[in-house]
Write a protein that holds these residues in place. Sequence first.
Motif, PDB file in Angstrom:
ATOM      1  N   VAL A   1       4.252   8.463 -18.229  1.00  0.00           N
ATOM      2  CA  VAL A   1       4.632   9.875 -18.185  1.00  0.00           C
ATOM      3  C   VAL A   1       3.638  10.668 -17.349  1.00  0.00           C
ATOM      4  N   LYS A   2       2.369  10.323 -17.532  1.00  0.00           N
ATOM      5  CA  LYS A   2       1.342  11.039 -16.786  1.00  0.00           C
ATOM      6  C   LYS A   2       1.562  10.854 -15.286  1.00  0.00           C
ATOM      7  N   GLU A   3       1.863   9.643 -14.914  1.00  0.00           N
ATOM      8  CA  GLU A   3       2.008   9.346 -13.495  1.00  0.00           C
ATOM      9  C   GLU A   3       3.209  10.068 -12.887  1.00  0.00           C
ATOM     10  N   ARG A   4       4.300  10.082 -13.564  1.00  0.00           N
ATOM     11  CA  ARG A   4       5.516  10.556 -12.901  1.00  0.00           C
ATOM     12  C   ARG A   4       6.244  11.680 -13.636  1.00  0.00           C
TER      13      ARG A   4
ATOM     14  N   SER B   1       7.898   3.295  10.756  1.00  0.00           N
ATOM     15  CA  SER B   1       7.496   4.694  10.552  1.00  0.00           C
ATOM     16  C   SER B   1       6.377   4.802   9.519  1.00  0.00           C
ATOM     17  N   ASP B   2       6.396   3.910   8.514  1.00  0.00           N
ATOM     18  CA  ASP B   2       5.325   3.917   7.521  1.00  0.00           C
ATOM     19  C   ASP B   2       4.022   3.398   8.119  1.00  0.00           C
ATOM     20  N   PHE B   3       4.124   2.342   8.905  1.00  0.00           N
ATOM     21  CA  PHE B   3       2.934   1.818   9.584  1.00  0.00           C
ATOM     22  C   PHE B   3       2.286   2.899  10.456  1.00  0.00           C
ATOM     23  N   ALA B   4       3.164   3.721  11.085  1.00  0.00           N
ATOM     24  CA  ALA B   4       2.657   4.717  12.034  1.00  0.00           C
ATOM     25  C   ALA B   4       1.760   5.751  11.357  1.00  0.00           C
ATOM     26  N   THR B   5       1.988   5.992  10.069  1.00  0.00           N
ATOM     27  CA  THR B   5       1.202   7.023   9.393  1.00  0.00           C
ATOM     28  C   THR B   5       0.188   6.439   8.410  1.00  0.00           C
TER      29      THR B   5
ATOM     30  N   LYS C   1       0.804  -1.232   0.000  1.00  0.00           N
ATOM     31  CA  LYS C   1       0.000   0.000   0.000  1.00  0.00           C
ATOM     32  C   LYS C   1       0.835   1.279   0.000  1.00  0.00           C
ATOM     33  N   GLY C   2       1.938   1.267  -0.740  1.00  0.00           N
ATOM     34  CA  GLY C   2       2.757   2.473  -0.830  1.00  0.00           C
ATOM     35  C   GLY C   2       3.753   2.624   0.296  1.00  0.00           C
ATOM     36  N   MET C   3       3.754   1.678   1.240  1.00  0.00           N
ATOM     37  CA  MET C   3       4.759   1.719   2.304  1.00  0.00           C
ATOM     38  C   MET C   3       6.006   0.976   1.821  1.00  0.00           C
ATOM     39  N   THR C   4       7.170   1.312   2.428  1.00  0.00           N
ATOM     40  CA  THR C   4       8.388   0.581   2.111  1.00  0.00           C
ATOM     41  C   THR C   4       8.263  -0.801   2.740  1.00  0.00           C
TER      42      THR C   4
ATOM     43  N   ASN D   1      10.995   7.538  -1.421  1.00  0.00           N
ATOM     44  CA  ASN D   1      10.219   7.390  -2.651  1.00  0.00           C
ATOM     45  C   ASN D   1       9.270   6.196  -2.599  1.00  0.00           C
ATOM     46  N   SER D   2       8.861   5.821  -1.408  1.00  0.00           N
ATOM     47  CA  SER D   2       8.130   4.563  -1.304  1.00  0.00           C
ATOM     48  C   SER D   2       6.841   4.559  -2.132  1.00  0.00           C
ATOM     49  N   GLN D   3       6.166   5.701  -2.228  1.00  0.00           N
ATOM     50  CA  GLN D   3       4.929   5.743  -3.017  1.00  0.00           C
ATOM     51  C   GLN D   3       5.186   5.383  -4.483  1.00  0.00           C
TER      52      GLN D   3
END
Lengths: 435, 96
Positions: A415-418, A245-249, A221-224, A376-378
């Motif tokens: 390209v659209k995404e990034r 730290s990713d779980f925390a948010t 889900k976008g977390m590392t 850059n985890s997302q």
Amino acid sequence: MIEERFDAIVIGAGMAGNAAAHTMASRGLKVLQLERGEYPGSKNVQGAILYADMVEKIIPNFREEAPLERHLVEQRFWMMGDRSHTGLQYRNDDFNEDKPNRYTIIRSQFDRWFSKEVQSQGALVICETTVMELVSDAYGKVIGVRTDRKGGTLFADVVVLCEGVNGLLGARAGLRATPKPEHVALAVKEMHFLPRETIEARFNLHGDEGVVIEAAGVISKGMTGMGFVYTNKESVSVGMGCLVSDFATNNDTPYGLLEMFKNHPSIKPLLEGSEVKEYAAHLIPEGGYKTIPELFGDGWVVCGDAAQLNNAIHREGSNLALTSGRLAGEAIFQIKSRKDAMSKQNLALYKKLLDDSFVMKDLKKYKDMPALLHANSQNYFLAYPQLVSKAMENFLRVDGTPKIDKEKATIASFVKERKWTGLFGDAWKLARAWR
Amino acid sequence: MSLAARVEEKLYQNRYIVDAGKPHIAIRPHDKPSENLLAMTRICPAGCYSETSSGQVEITPDGCLECGTCRVLCEASGDITWNYPRGGFGVLFKFG
Ligand SMILES: Cc1cc2nc3c(=O)[nH]c(=O)nc-3n(C[C@H](O)[C@H](O)[C@H](O)COP(=O)(O)OP(=O)(O)OC[C@H]3O[C@@H](n4cnc5c(N)ncnc54)[C@H](O)[C@@H]3O)c2cc1C
Ligand code: SF4
């Protein structure tokens, strides 16, 4: 408890502790090893892949005796989309060699066996004993430990801290800091039991051959983070881990994430009908080279996960723990043989041996990776996997759209995404960190 | 909540020797929990942390897996105190 004085006290009977205790005891040092669990391994969690070379350097004929599950002939890397995966698969029949390079193991069984080997070398191993604090002299030199047993203060020339990622002793004594939430991953794991024939048929295996799957992508889900599926003889280890730290948010629970991973259409058929017999959780040090604390001081050294010696990029930890424990043991033996003091100056030998080994060289190579993946985890764990999945679908679905239009659509979606600059920037940063 | 129910089912599969009356983790009394302490009601892999009806966070560490996540997140601020259970007590992994 015990009146005598030891050459060395080893804290913990995990990979690092057993390696250190074995190395010293087999060279004739008087070693005491303390473990808080009911038996060695009762507190330990791993995936678990074991690297033969690092065990062989300690117990050359371990393959004949150790409880090993399967030797690995195949590795799969899966990039997960929501309902798809794009895979890289490497299988080699040469891995069916006399002395295989990698095995799966079950930690509590392996650690118990390893500890018996340590004891057969003459080390005194005491379980069900939690070490509460280090004992120092007036000059700050560590001279022993205090345990939770009655009269349980014990003395030695040197204390070898192999207390794992969640080591309280070093932190309490001010020798190192407690890991930060962004430098440790929380992993949850289940043991799924299935008949061996079912495992062999589902994973395309013969006899004791094994396969492991490492999975990244939308599952975190976008977390590392990453998921894994490892084959044992009669069970499959399934787990998921993400940075604390990713779980925390993030809004997910670790067990909720594991359930989603298990229910992914690419994973579910592999586990169908299994009986789950254990649920475990453990931290993994993922901060890498930049988070390695002071490794030695007057009367002490620290090894393995407690010292953040863990290569998260390659999912290697046990081999770094085994090697650092062995090298600490060798350094202490050398110092002892010269009848020198276990001073900070002399124990620097341990760091030197470690610097010359793969342990520090590998960690140094990847020193920029942890921060990059985290920042850059997302992109790396959500956006790109979805794009790859879409590209594969565009490529494979035959629906009368001309190929040229499909290609254009794929490129446009990337390209659209990034944006081009973002894509190049990410690739460039990844390549630099990897070098 | 279904996921919370499921974590209890998961814990039933494990072996524990609970050191009755000697919890190894304690929460500092508070009126309003810190953000990290509140997050523990979600992150603890054993579901040990929960929110009371009056909005405080409480802990029942019987099913604790001794992972250390709450220590890493909440010890530095003084929100909790964290120790290992006495030798031999706590979770006992059969496989690990
Ligand atoms: C889910 C997961 C999957 C993994 N997969 C892999 C893999 O496939 N391959 C790989 O190589 N690595 C893997 N690792 C990493 C690997 O498990 C660790 O790197 C390795 O176990 C570290 O060994 P260690 O001896 O430093 O610590 P540990 O093995 O954690 O041992 C520490 C020991 O110290 C004891 N202890 C701690 N404090 C005290 C105290 N105060 N008193 C007495 N005893 C104490 C503990 O009970 C424990 O037995 C994985 C880790 C996890 C969590
Ligand atoms: S140590 Fe882990 S399992 Fe135990 S209460 Fe803290 S977060 Fe939960």
